[in-house]
Design a protein around this motif. Sequence first.
Motif, mmCIF file in Angstrom:
data_model
loop_
_atom_site.group_PDB
_atom_site.id
_atom_site.type_symbol
_atom_site.label_atom_id
_atom_site.label_comp_id
_atom_site.label_asym_id
_atom_site.label_seq_id
_atom_site.Cartn_x
_atom_site.Cartn_y
_atom_site.Cartn_z
ATOM 1 N N MET A 1 100.167 17.611 8.640
ATOM 2 C CA MET A 1 99.005 17.034 9.884
ATOM 3 C C MET A 1 99.792 17.623 11.094
ATOM 4 S SD MET A 1 96.810 15.213 12.286
ATOM 5 C CE MET A 1 96.105 14.019 10.770
ATOM 6 N N GLU A 2 99.265 18.216 12.255
ATOM 7 C CA GLU A 2 99.805 19.579 12.789
ATOM 8 C C GLU A 2 100.869 18.030 13.812
ATOM 9 O OE1 GLU A 2 100.491 22.324 11.558
ATOM 10 O OE2 GLU A 2 99.010 21.347 10.604
ATOM 11 N N ASP A 3 101.842 18.577 14.501
ATOM 12 C CA ASP A 3 102.241 17.850 15.846
ATOM 13 C C ASP A 3 102.107 18.511 17.255
ATOM 14 O OD1 ASP A 3 103.838 19.403 16.674
ATOM 15 O OD2 ASP A 3 105.755 19.975 15.606
ATOM 16 N N ARG A 4 101.829 17.411 18.038
ATOM 17 C CA ARG A 4 100.855 17.906 19.685
ATOM 18 C C ARG A 4 101.312 19.259 19.952
ATOM 19 N NH1 ARG A 4 101.244 13.077 23.425
ATOM 20 N NH2 ARG A 4 99.863 14.075 24.680
ATOM 21 N N VAL A 57 106.264 37.044 5.950
ATOM 22 C CA VAL A 57 107.574 37.458 5.790
ATOM 23 C C VAL A 57 108.159 37.823 7.424
ATOM 24 C CG1 VAL A 57 108.387 39.199 5.055
ATOM 25 C CG2 VAL A 57 106.976 38.146 3.685
ATOM 26 N N ARG A 58 107.652 38.173 8.250
ATOM 27 C CA ARG A 58 108.357 38.384 9.478
ATOM 28 C C ARG A 58 107.647 37.415 10.384
ATOM 29 N NH1 ARG A 58 103.829 43.213 11.723
ATOM 30 N NH2 ARG A 58 102.569 41.126 12.875
ATOM 31 N N ASP A 59 106.355 37.205 10.820
ATOM 32 C CA ASP A 59 106.913 36.280 11.527
ATOM 33 C C ASP A 59 107.052 34.704 11.984
ATOM 34 O OD1 ASP A 59 104.955 38.324 13.437
ATOM 35 O OD2 ASP A 59 104.277 38.540 12.022
ATOM 36 N N ARG A 60 107.434 34.469 10.729
ATOM 37 C CA ARG A 60 107.276 32.690 10.280
ATOM 38 C C ARG A 60 106.104 32.234 10.438
ATOM 39 N NH1 ARG A 60 112.640 31.328 9.296
ATOM 40 N NH2 ARG A 60 112.978 29.498 10.013
ATOM 41 N N GLY A 61 104.887 32.546 10.477
ATOM 42 C CA GLY A 61 103.676 31.823 10.817
ATOM 43 C C GLY A 61 102.484 32.804 10.636
ATOM 44 N N TYR A 62 101.403 32.442 11.185
ATOM 45 C CA TYR A 62 100.651 33.723 11.802
ATOM 46 C C TYR A 62 100.857 34.638 12.364
ATOM 47 C CZ TYR A 62 96.506 30.214 10.378
ATOM 48 O OH TYR A 62 95.848 29.443 9.323
ATOM 49 N N ILE A 63 100.293 35.587 12.434
ATOM 50 C CA ILE A 63 99.986 37.049 12.734
ATOM 51 C C ILE A 63 99.058 36.520 14.262
ATOM 52 C CG2 ILE A 63 99.043 39.453 13.154
ATOM 53 C CD1 ILE A 63 99.745 39.838 10.349
ATOM 54 N N PRO A 64 99.587 37.153 15.301
ATOM 55 C CA PRO A 64 99.009 36.528 16.282
ATOM 56 C C PRO A 64 97.493 36.474 16.524
ATOM 57 C CG PRO A 64 100.960 37.496 16.920
ATOM 58 C CD PRO A 64 100.748 37.430 15.937
ATOM 59 N N VAL A 238 109.024 31.956 -3.974
ATOM 60 C CA VAL A 238 109.289 32.260 -2.859
ATOM 61 C C VAL A 238 109.002 30.872 -2.177
ATOM 62 C CG1 VAL A 238 111.433 33.140 -3.585
ATOM 63 C CG2 VAL A 238 109.863 34.143 -1.646
ATOM 64 N N TYR A 239 109.627 30.035 -1.600
ATOM 65 C CA TYR A 239 108.689 30.029 0.137
ATOM 66 C C TYR A 239 109.877 29.786 0.879
ATOM 67 C CZ TYR A 239 105.891 26.607 -3.013
ATOM 68 O OH TYR A 239 104.721 25.962 -3.777
ATOM 69 N N LEU A 240 108.935 30.478 1.798
ATOM 70 C CA LEU A 240 108.901 30.667 2.917
ATOM 71 C C LEU A 240 108.587 30.061 3.939
ATOM 72 C CD1 LEU A 240 107.898 34.520 2.722
ATOM 73 C CD2 LEU A 240 110.664 32.901 2.715
ATOM 74 N N PRO A 241 109.007 29.922 5.290
ATOM 75 C CA PRO A 241 108.801 28.884 6.835
ATOM 76 C C PRO A 241 107.408 30.025 6.891
ATOM 77 C CG PRO A 241 111.173 29.536 7.080
ATOM 78 C CD PRO A 241 110.587 30.615 5.652
ATOM 79 N N PHE A 242 106.151 28.589 7.334
ATOM 80 C CA PHE A 242 104.886 29.051 8.054
ATOM 81 C C PHE A 242 104.271 28.029 8.966
ATOM 82 C CE2 PHE A 242 100.801 30.346 7.912
ATOM 83 C CZ PHE A 242 100.127 31.537 8.322
ATOM 84 N N GLU A 243 104.625 28.510 9.989
ATOM 85 C CA GLU A 243 104.475 27.199 11.070
ATOM 86 C C GLU A 243 105.113 26.733 10.894
ATOM 87 O OE1 GLU A 243 102.905 28.519 13.436
ATOM 88 O OE2 GLU A 243 101.281 30.481 13.550
ATOM 89 N N ASN A 244 104.725 25.119 10.514
ATOM 90 C CA ASN A 244 106.013 24.079 10.599
ATOM 91 C C ASN A 244 105.371 23.445 9.238
ATOM 92 O OD1 ASN A 244 102.640 22.849 9.993
ATOM 93 N ND2 ASN A 244 103.447 21.684 11.869
ATOM 94 N N ARG A 245 105.964 24.045 8.470
ATOM 95 C CA ARG A 245 105.549 24.094 6.181
ATOM 96 C C ARG A 245 106.304 25.767 5.836
ATOM 97 N NH1 ARG A 245 100.939 23.608 8.489
ATOM 98 N NH2 ARG A 245 100.385 21.891 7.145
ATOM 99 N N LYS A 246 106.294 25.821 4.823
ATOM 100 C CA LYS A 246 106.153 26.931 3.988
ATOM 101 C C LYS A 246 105.254 26.749 2.948
ATOM 102 C CE LYS A 246 111.574 26.260 3.668
ATOM 103 N NZ LYS A 246 112.949 26.089 3.866
ATOM 104 N N ILE A 247 105.283 27.905 2.522
ATOM 105 C CA ILE A 247 104.447 28.565 1.638
ATOM 106 C C ILE A 247 104.825 29.586 1.201
ATOM 107 C CG2 ILE A 247 102.047 27.784 3.008
ATOM 108 C CD1 ILE A 247 102.364 30.885 4.092
ATOM 109 N N PRO A 248 104.130 29.630 -0.090
ATOM 110 C CA PRO A 248 105.626 30.179 -1.317
ATOM 111 C C PRO A 248 104.708 31.823 -1.333
ATOM 112 C CG PRO A 248 102.877 29.517 -2.147
ATOM 113 C CD PRO A 248 103.238 28.224 -1.462
#
Length: 292
Positions: A1-4, A57-64, A238-248
């Motif tokens: 669940m995403e925060d506000r 790897v680069r943006d710690r989340g979605y490519i914009p 290896v788990y990397l940050p992605f938005e507000n979680r980590k993904i493999p």
Amino acid sequence: MEDRGFFQEEERCGYLITEKMKRVWAVQLAMVDEVERICRKYGLQYFADSGTLIGAVRDRGYIPWDDDIDLVMLRENYDRFVKVAPKELKEGLKLQTAYTEENYLRGHAQIRDSRTTGFNEEDAKAGYNCGIFIDIFPLDGMPDGKLAARWWAFQVKLCWMVLYTWYRYDYYEKKTLAGRLLYRLGRLFHIPMRQAFFRYEKLCARYKGKNTERVCDTVFISQLEKNTWKREWFDRAVYLPFENRKIPAPAGYDGRLKAEYGDYMKPAKAPTMHGGLVLDPDVPYEEYVRNR
């Protein structure tokens, strides 16, 4: 669940991400959480891939400017996942493969959220579930010899071309004489699509269970060199940050990304591969299509 705070409009790399797109992302991230839950339960491994992997790897989340999530699994894990996922996915989510969805013809699986809308023109014409989706691609082992690999890849490409012409030729805008003849041949044979797809997938998975040196994303086998990677790059996650979680991510993500993109750390806006994708996180696809 995403925060506000996640849903606030923002600018990344000079690109405006709207509140609506954030809500689309939230739908997709919830599906990734389901993949994580199911894979942990059954001891399966999956990895972020393509634009999703670059983003991790680069943006710690979605490519914009990205509009989807791409995951990959080695064929052994992929086959197990598509077998167990239909009974495991939470209500409102649906696994799509050629075996689970009528008239669905893609070489990979998708998970759809039926309470939302996400489709292009092919989806609308085919008439299957058109909710917002994430993609899950199989990675297939390939023969080690260069000539053997090219011959196998040629067979896979040819088989897919025949398969797609037989069951999707009515969607073609520019119809050729050769295409018409092949389409009529398919109509004459009248092979059920799922049966034909099974033969195609069996060819893709010919080296399943063998410790080949390289693996290939067979969905994109037409670009063989860019989509051929060392198996060892996918030995562990290896788990990397992605938005507000980590993904493999595959431990060898640098080699995998350089093989396809070169300097992947340099942002480069590219058009979506989905072409004219309609996305609405608030309206169920059946209602949306009915009111078009």
